[in-house]
Design a protein around this motif. Structure first.
Motif, PDB file in Angstrom:
ATOM      1  N   ARG A 264       8.637   9.703   1.839  1.00 11.98           N
ATOM      2  CA  ARG A 264       8.901   8.594   2.605  1.00 11.98           C
ATOM      3  C   ARG A 264      10.248   8.815   3.505  1.00 11.98           C
ATOM      4  O   ARG A 264      10.365   8.730   4.542  1.00 11.98           O
ATOM      5  CB  ARG A 264       8.879   7.178   1.926  1.00 11.98           C
ATOM      6  CG  ARG A 264       9.153   6.146   2.811  1.00 11.98           C
ATOM      7  CD  ARG A 264       9.227   4.980   1.752  1.00 11.98           C
ATOM      8  NE  ARG A 264       9.742   3.719   2.471  1.00 11.98           N
ATOM      9  CZ  ARG A 264       8.944   2.808   2.651  1.00 11.98           C
ATOM     10  NH1 ARG A 264       7.547   2.770   2.479  1.00 11.98           N
ATOM     11  NH2 ARG A 264       9.646   1.715   3.478  1.00 11.98           N
TER      12      ARG A 264
ATOM     13  N   VAL B 297       0.158   8.439   4.800  1.00  8.20           N
ATOM     14  CA  VAL B 297      -0.551   7.304   5.026  1.00  8.20           C
ATOM     15  C   VAL B 297      -2.051   7.466   4.270  1.00  8.20           C
ATOM     16  O   VAL B 297      -2.679   6.065   4.222  1.00  8.20           O
ATOM     17  CB  VAL B 297      -0.567   6.594   6.503  1.00  8.20           C
ATOM     18  CG1 VAL B 297       0.713   6.402   6.845  1.00  8.20           C
ATOM     19  CG2 VAL B 297      -1.469   7.554   7.428  1.00  8.20           C
TER      20      VAL B 297
ATOM     21  N   PRO C  15      -1.735   4.069   1.965  1.00  9.19           N
ATOM     22  CA  PRO C  15      -2.242   3.010   3.008  1.00  9.19           C
ATOM     23  C   PRO C  15      -1.400   1.752   3.165  1.00  9.19           C
ATOM     24  O   PRO C  15      -0.965   1.135   4.074  1.00  9.19           O
ATOM     25  CB  PRO C  15      -3.622   2.946   3.024  1.00  9.19           C
ATOM     26  CG  PRO C  15      -4.151   3.500   1.772  1.00  9.19           C
ATOM     27  CD  PRO C  15      -3.080   4.435   1.217  1.00  9.19           C
TER      28      PRO C  15
ATOM     29  N   THR D 113       2.278   1.715   4.627  1.00  6.18           N
ATOM     30  CA  THR D 113       2.433   2.261   5.972  1.00  6.18           C
ATOM     31  C   THR D 113       3.284   1.167   6.790  1.00  6.18           C
ATOM     32  O   THR D 113       4.198   1.360   7.551  1.00  6.18           O
ATOM     33  CB  THR D 113       1.301   2.300   6.700  1.00  6.18           C
ATOM     34  OG1 THR D 113       0.493   3.470   5.845  1.00  6.18           O
ATOM     35  CG2 THR D 113       1.143   2.775   8.123  1.00  6.18           C
TER      36      THR D 113
END
Length: 191
Positions: free
Chosen positions: A78, A117, A121, A124
């Motif tokens: 990330r 993602v 998810p 996100t």
């Protein structure tokens, strides 16, 4: 009382974005299901062997991305994605560029975004919000410019599909960036 309690709750009929159903009939992130499906294709002799193969394949798929001891450190990935989006923006600011960036993010950055993602998810919106906030705070680049760059890049190089990209970004980006028409030009290349 009839109709109340846990037994009256029904599952949503629409699958969540970027989710898929496992071979165990449970919804999971699409990327995790894909990893599991790739690992479970073993030549089998019968149903017991097939069931064992599915179960055995599940744990390596999970160990790729789930938990603090995972093979891929999702929190580090990330951070890398955030820096990979901010870097071209910082270069543009340093060169005195303002307004709309007409380029796209590097193709490999988009591939990593897709991979991330599909496995995270639910994270996100936080990822995109952090990118927009950091760009605004550190570089004085407005969220609309950041959102347009991300949207244009994903439409150009992502494998997620246009409808998924638009739905995902419309849910995750700030209100000033939600219009899927704001990403520069029509899909046929005309202004």
């Amino acid at each position: 009382m009839p109709g109340t309690g846990l037994n009256s709750i029904t599952a949503p009929t629409e699958p969540a974005p970027l989710s898929a159903t496992t071979s165990f009939d449970t919804p999971q992130p699409q990327g995790l299901v894909a990893d599991h499906d790739r690992l479970r294709f073993i030549h089998v002799d019968g149903k017991q062997t097939e069931k064992a193969a599915k179960t055995l394949a599940w744990w390596p798929a999970v160990s790729l991305t789930v938990g603090t001891e995972s093979l891929v450190l999702m929190s580090a990935l990330r951070t890398i994605l955030i820096e990979a989006v901010l870097s071209p923006l910082a270069t543009g600011v340093k060169k005195g560029r303002s307004g709309i960036w007409l380029g796209t993010l590097r193709r490999d950055v988009v591939k990593v975004f897709d991979w991330y993602v599909q496995r995270e998810p639910d994270h996100t919106a936080g990822l995109l919000s952090e990118i927009c906030l950091d760009a605004h705070t550190w570089l004085d680049v407005d969220p609309q410019t950041v959102g347009q760059l991300i949207r244009r890049s994903l439409h150009h190089d992502s494998t997620l599909g246009e409808e998924t990209i638009d739905a995902l970004l419309d849910m995750a980006l700030p209100p000033s960036v939600k219009s899927s028409e704001s990403w520069c030009c029509a899909r046929d290349g005309s202004p």
